[in-house]
Design a protein around this motif. Sequence first.
Motif, short mmCIF file in Angstrom:
data_model
loop_
_atom_site.label_atom_id
_atom_site.label_comp_id
_atom_site.label_asym_id
_atom_site.label_seq_id
_atom_site.Cartn_x
_atom_site.Cartn_y
_atom_site.Cartn_z
N UNK A 175 -4.12 -4.56 -1.41
CA UNK A 175 -4.32 -4.18 -2.80
C UNK A 175 -5.71 -3.69 -3.16
N UNK A 176 -5.74 -2.96 -4.27
CA UNK A 176 -6.97 -2.43 -4.84
C UNK A 176 -7.20 -3.04 -6.22
N UNK A 177 -8.35 -2.74 -6.79
CA UNK A 177 -8.64 -3.21 -8.15
C UNK A 177 -8.11 -2.25 -9.21
N UNK A 178 -7.72 -1.06 -8.81
CA UNK A 178 -7.44 -0.01 -9.79
C UNK A 178 -6.28 -0.35 -10.72
N UNK A 179 -5.06 -0.43 -10.18
CA UNK A 179 -3.89 -0.55 -11.05
C UNK A 179 -2.80 -1.41 -10.42
N UNK A 180 -3.19 -2.41 -9.62
CA UNK A 180 -2.18 -3.20 -8.93
C UNK A 180 -1.24 -3.98 -9.85
N UNK A 181 -1.67 -4.50 -11.00
CA UNK A 181 -0.69 -5.10 -11.91
C UNK A 181 0.39 -4.10 -12.33
N UNK A 182 -0.01 -2.85 -12.55
CA UNK A 182 0.96 -1.81 -12.88
C UNK A 182 1.85 -1.48 -11.69
N UNK A 183 1.28 -1.48 -10.48
CA UNK A 183 2.08 -1.23 -9.28
C UNK A 183 3.12 -2.33 -9.11
N UNK A 184 2.71 -3.58 -9.34
CA UNK A 184 3.66 -4.69 -9.24
C UNK A 184 4.75 -4.55 -10.30
N UNK A 185 4.35 -4.24 -11.53
CA UNK A 185 5.33 -4.08 -12.61
C UNK A 185 6.30 -2.97 -12.29
N UNK A 186 5.81 -1.88 -11.69
CA UNK A 186 6.67 -0.76 -11.35
C UNK A 186 7.75 -1.19 -10.37
N UNK A 187 7.37 -2.01 -9.38
CA UNK A 187 8.35 -2.45 -8.39
C UNK A 187 9.33 -3.45 -9.00
N UNK A 188 8.81 -4.43 -9.75
CA UNK A 188 9.68 -5.45 -10.32
C UNK A 188 10.63 -4.87 -11.36
N UNK A 189 10.18 -3.88 -12.13
CA UNK A 189 10.98 -3.35 -13.23
C UNK A 189 11.88 -2.19 -12.84
N UNK A 190 11.48 -1.43 -11.79
CA UNK A 190 12.25 -0.22 -11.45
C UNK A 190 12.71 -0.18 -9.99
N UNK A 191 12.21 -1.11 -9.16
CA UNK A 191 12.54 -1.05 -7.75
C UNK A 191 11.78 0.02 -7.00
N UNK A 192 10.80 0.61 -7.65
CA UNK A 192 10.01 1.68 -7.06
C UNK A 192 8.71 1.09 -6.54
N UNK A 193 8.50 1.00 -5.21
CA UNK A 193 7.28 0.39 -4.68
C UNK A 193 6.03 1.01 -5.29
N UNK A 194 5.12 0.15 -5.70
CA UNK A 194 3.94 0.62 -6.43
C UNK A 194 3.09 1.61 -5.67
N UNK A 195 3.04 1.48 -4.34
CA UNK A 195 2.22 2.39 -3.55
C UNK A 195 2.98 3.64 -3.12
N UNK A 196 4.26 3.72 -3.46
CA UNK A 196 5.03 4.89 -3.03
C UNK A 196 4.77 6.10 -3.92
N UNK A 197 4.35 5.84 -5.18
CA UNK A 197 4.15 6.93 -6.14
C UNK A 197 5.39 7.81 -6.26
N UNK A 198 6.56 7.20 -6.08
CA UNK A 198 7.78 7.99 -6.07
C UNK A 198 8.22 8.45 -7.45
N UNK A 199 7.79 7.77 -8.49
CA UNK A 199 8.19 8.14 -9.85
C UNK A 199 7.03 7.81 -10.78
N UNK A 200 6.88 8.61 -11.81
CA UNK A 200 5.77 8.38 -12.74
C UNK A 200 6.19 8.60 -14.16
N UNK A 201 5.23 8.78 -15.04
CA UNK A 201 5.50 8.86 -16.47
C UNK A 201 5.83 10.30 -16.89
#
Length: 851
Positions: A175-201
Motif C-alpha cells: 500500500x501507499x499513502x495516496x488513496x488506499x482507503x478509496x482503493x479498499x472501498x472500491x474493492x469492497x463496494x464494487x468488486x473492482x481491485x483498487x490497484x487494477x484501475x479497471x473502473x473510475x468516476x
Amino acid sequence: MASSSASSLKVRRGRVVKGLKALHAKEETLYTGCRINCGGSQCVLKVRRRDGRVTAIEPDDHYNRGVGREDAVVSDLDLVKNRLQLRGCPMGWMFHKLASSPDRILYPLKRVEGAKRGEGKFERISWDEALDLVAGKMKEIVERYGPYSIVTPYAPNARLERLFGLWGAGMEGWGWCSMDPGRLAMHLMTGNPGWSYGEGSNDMADFLMNTKMIVLWGFEPTITHFGPGHQLAYYIRMARERGAPVICIDPRYTVAAEVLADQWIPIKPGTDIAMMLAVANVLIKEDLYNKEFVEKYVDTRGFEEWRSYILGTKDGTEKTPEWAEKICAVPAETIREFARLYARMKPTWLWKGYGIDRKSRGENTARGAASLQAIMGYWGMAGGSVPLHLRFRHKPSVMLPYGEIPKRLVPKMYRSHKWAQMVLLLDRVNAGEISLDEYKRVIGWRAGALPKGPVSRFWAGGTGGGGGVASSVEENGTTSYEEALPNPKMLMWGTYYGAGTNTLNNNADSTNDQLKALEKMEFVVWAGTQMGPMARCADVVLPLSDTTLETRYINTGGYGGFANYTFLPGVVPSPGEAKNDEWVYSELARRLGIGEQYNQYYDGENWDQAWEEYLEDEYRDLSIKLKKLGVKTPGWKKFTKSCLINVDENYDEPWHGYKDFIEGGKPLRTQSGKIELYSYVVADESQKGKLHFDAHGQLIDNLPNDWRDLAPFAAHQPIYRGMDHADVKRFPLMLLTSYPRYRIHSTFWNVPWLKGDCYRHAIWMNVADAQARGIKDGDLVRIHNDKGVAAIPAYVTSRILPGLAVIHHGGWYEPDENGVDRGCTPNVFLTDLESPVTAPPVTNLVEVERL
C-alpha cells in the motif's frame, strides 16, 4: 513631445526584444512529458536546450498556441476532445533547477568507514564496486538470516518486488499513502481491485457539461494535480461560470474556497463521516434518496443494514444533523439544508480529497462519500461521480514488465508506512511484552495461505517501466505465504519517483522511529537523485537519472480526467554517472543469477540499445491496441518528437464510468452483483487473521488480515488523537499536514526558486490560538509532542479553525545538535498504533510555544 516619448519607448522595447532573442540564440525546442508522483503525470513541457543543457522550460502549446484563456476560443466539442494546452504546474517548470541542484548525486557512494549514519560522510566508488557490494550483501544477509531479512520501507517498489519474486527472497510492504482507503472501498463496494484501475468516476468534460452542482469535500483542486497541471480547477471554474454552484467543505479557507466556491462550510477535521451520516439521515427520513436506483443497483441487505445504523435502530443513536453538529461543529440547519440542496441538484458531482481519508478511520470517509452518491443515484450517471478514483475513458496499459512475472508472491507482512514498527516491535514480541497477534494487528500483517485453485492479484505500478500500470498474474494455488516472522537486517530502497525515495520525510509515521529502525539494519541501500535526509543514512548510495529530463519513457498518466500518452525523450544526458533505475535493477538481477528472467532485452552489453528495443516493442503493441479502439497513432519517430497521443480526440461525447453496469446490465464483481454498502467479509469475524480473497479469487490487496474494529459499512468512529481526544490536555492543537503548492511530497524542497518569495515554510495558527500563546506572525516557535520537536516560524491567520495547526507536508528533516528539526518535516510528530491500518495517519496533536 508625445511623439518623442513614443519613439523612445519603441527603442527601449526593441532593445529588450533583441536581448531576449540573444538570450535564446542557438537554442533548439523540444517536448517532453512530465513523470513524477503527483497523481496526474499527463502534462507536456516545452523545453529549450542549448549545448546539451536545458535553458528554460515553458508551457505546452500543442493546442491554441498564443492563447491565454482557451475556453474563450474553443467549442464544447474541443473540450470533450481535450484540445487544450497540457500545461504543467510550477514544479514542472523547475525540473532543470532540480536536476542541477548542488544536492544532486553524481556518482555511486559508500559510507566512510567509522562514520555514523546520518552524517553524510561518503567516498566515491565505481558502479561495479557498488553493485557487487549490494548483490553480495543481499546473498550474505539471506544466507545468514533467511528469506525475510531484506525489506523495503515506504513506499513499495515494484521493480524490487519483481526482483525479489524471481530471486526467491526479500519482502515488501503493501500500500501507499495516496488513496488506499478509496482503493479498499472500491474493492469492497464494487468488486473492482483498487490497484487494477479497471473502473473510475468520469472525465472532466462530463462534469463540466452535465453536473448541476459541485461539492469539494476536503478537496483542493488548485493544488492537487489531477490531469495536466491545475486543469481540474480550470474545469470547475468553467462549470461554475456555466451556472453550477460550488460548495467547499474544509477546515481551512483554501484558495479553492476563495476563488472557486460559492459557499465554504468549515468542519472539524476527522469528523467528516458524522456530517455524511447526518446528510444520509435527512435523505432517508425525508424520502429524498433515489429509491428506484437503490432497488435496482444497490445490494438490498447492505442498504438496510446502513439505513438501520443511520436511523439508530441498531445502536440506539440516530445520526441526525443535531447529533452530527456536536461532533463536526457544522450547524444542524446547515447540514439539513445542504442535504436538501444535494438531493435537488440532480446530478451532483461530489469529490472528496484524499486528505480526509489520510487520517485515523479514513476507511469510513471513503465509503461514506461513495455511499451518499450511490443512494442518490449519482453513481455511474452523466454529471455524477463515484468519489473513489477520478479516471478517464479506457486506454490500454503500456510499459509492462520486460521480463518474467514471478510464480512466487512476495510476502507483504506489513503495511508499508508501518515498516519501522515492523522492525522495532519485534523486540517487544521476543521479550513477551506484546503478543504475536497484537504485533500483526499493529503492523498491518497481510500474509497467509492462498486458496485452492487459481487466484489473481495486480502488479501495482508495473514491474519494469510502468508507473501506475496494473497487470494481472495468475497463481496455481500451490504456493503460499509462509507464516514466518520477518527478520529485517537489510533495507533496500530507491526508485524512479523522487517522491518515494525520502521515506523520512514522506512516510506516514514517526521520523524518529524510522531513524531508530534504520540503526537496527546491518546494511542500508538507497538510490535517488538528491542527497536528502534518507540518502545520508545509507551505507551505499546509487545515483539515478532524473525521470523527466534524462530518461526515455512512454508515460500513461495516472489519476486523471483526461486520456493521453506522453513521451519523455531524454532531453539531456544524465550528469556524472547517474543511471536509469531500470538499468540498476537489471544489473542487480544479473549479479543474482536471474538477469535473463528479470530483463529479456538486456544481456549486460548495450543498455541504450536494449532499452530502445523495449520501448519500440511496447509502442508497437500499444499502437495495435489503440487501433482496435479506433485511435490513430503516429509512427514511432513522430511520437518521440511530438510526445503526445490524445486519446480523447477520437471521441465526441464525454465519458463516465460504470456504464456497463448501469446501462448494460453487467453485474459488478461483488457477492450480490450490485453496489455493496455493507461488506460481508468485514462483517464476518471468523475471517480475521486470514489473507483475504473475494468471491472471484481476487486478492483484496488493501485489507490487512486483522482490520481491528473497522465497521462493515461507513460508520462514525472517533479518530485517534482528533480534536476531542483525551490527549488535547497535553497537546491542545490538532496538526494537519496538508499538501504544499510548490512541492511534490519532499521533491523540490531544495529548489530556491520555489521558496522564499513564493513559499515560506511555517506553522499555520489561528489568531486566537496565537494570541493565547503570545505568538505573533513570523515569530520562531517550538512545536512538540511525545514523538518529536521542531522549530519554524509561525504564520498567524484566520484561514483555519481555532484548535488547528497546519504544517505543509514535505519539508526535509534537518535536525540541529539537540535533535530539533529545523527543516520541520511534520512527520516527526506522527504516530498511530491503535487504528485500522489502511488509512495512513498523517495528523496528530501538538503544542506550540514561542521561542
